[in-house]
Design a protein around this motif. Structure first.
Motif, short mmCIF file in Angstrom:
data_model
loop_
_atom_site.label_atom_id
_atom_site.label_comp_id
_atom_site.label_asym_id
_atom_site.label_seq_id
_atom_site.Cartn_x
_atom_site.Cartn_y
_atom_site.Cartn_z
N SER A 1 20.21 90.21 102.90
CA SER A 1 21.16 89.26 103.60
C SER A 1 20.61 87.93 103.38
O SER A 1 21.29 86.90 102.92
CB SER A 1 21.57 89.68 104.79
N GLN B 1 23.29 91.52 95.64
CA GLN B 1 24.61 91.83 96.15
C GLN B 1 24.93 93.21 96.07
O GLN B 1 25.30 93.92 96.98
CB GLN B 1 25.80 90.82 95.60
N GLN B 2 24.51 93.61 94.91
CA GLN B 2 24.58 95.05 94.56
C GLN B 2 23.95 95.86 95.71
O GLN B 2 24.23 96.86 96.08
CB GLN B 2 24.79 95.65 93.22
N VAL C 1 20.52 86.76 99.48
CA VAL C 1 21.96 86.31 98.94
C VAL C 1 22.47 85.04 99.67
O VAL C 1 22.79 84.15 98.99
CB VAL C 1 22.80 87.57 99.31
N TRP D 1 22.47 94.95 98.37
CA TRP D 1 23.02 94.79 99.73
C TRP D 1 24.28 95.92 100.16
O TRP D 1 24.24 96.50 101.18
CB TRP D 1 23.54 93.51 99.95
N ARG D 2 25.25 96.07 99.22
CA ARG D 2 26.42 97.10 99.28
C ARG D 2 25.79 98.42 99.50
O ARG D 2 26.21 99.05 100.26
CB ARG D 2 27.45 96.73 98.31
N LEU E 1 21.05 87.23 91.50
CA LEU E 1 22.09 87.33 92.97
C LEU E 1 22.96 88.56 92.95
O LEU E 1 23.34 89.17 93.87
CB LEU E 1 22.89 85.89 92.75
#
Length: 68
Positions: A38, A12-13, A41, A15-16, A8
């Motif tokens: 998206s 998230q990393q 996550v 995604w950023r 997870l």
């Protein structure tokens, strides 16, 4: 609350990083990757049964259980 699982945190990393790339260079492949990340996550099993402050704001704080 238990620590965030590695997969997870990685999603998230990613995604950023993808979001930053998309802001600089709009491209369909990056948009598709952002959508995939998206979903990864948002629907990760870690969140199952957890209610966020955002959820509480939308549905009223009376629905949020206090931590044991």
């Amino acid at each position: 609350m238990s620590p965030i699982p590695d997969d997870l945190a990685r999603a998230q990393q990613e995604w950023r990083a993808t979001y930053r790339q998309l802001a600089v260079r709009p491209h369909a492949a990056l948009r598709q990757q952002l959508i995939r990340l998206s979903a990864e996550v948002l629907f990760h099993p870690y969140w199952q049964g957890r209610r966020s402050a955002g959820w509480a704001a939308l549905h009223g704080a009376r629905h949020v259980r206090s931590a044991p």
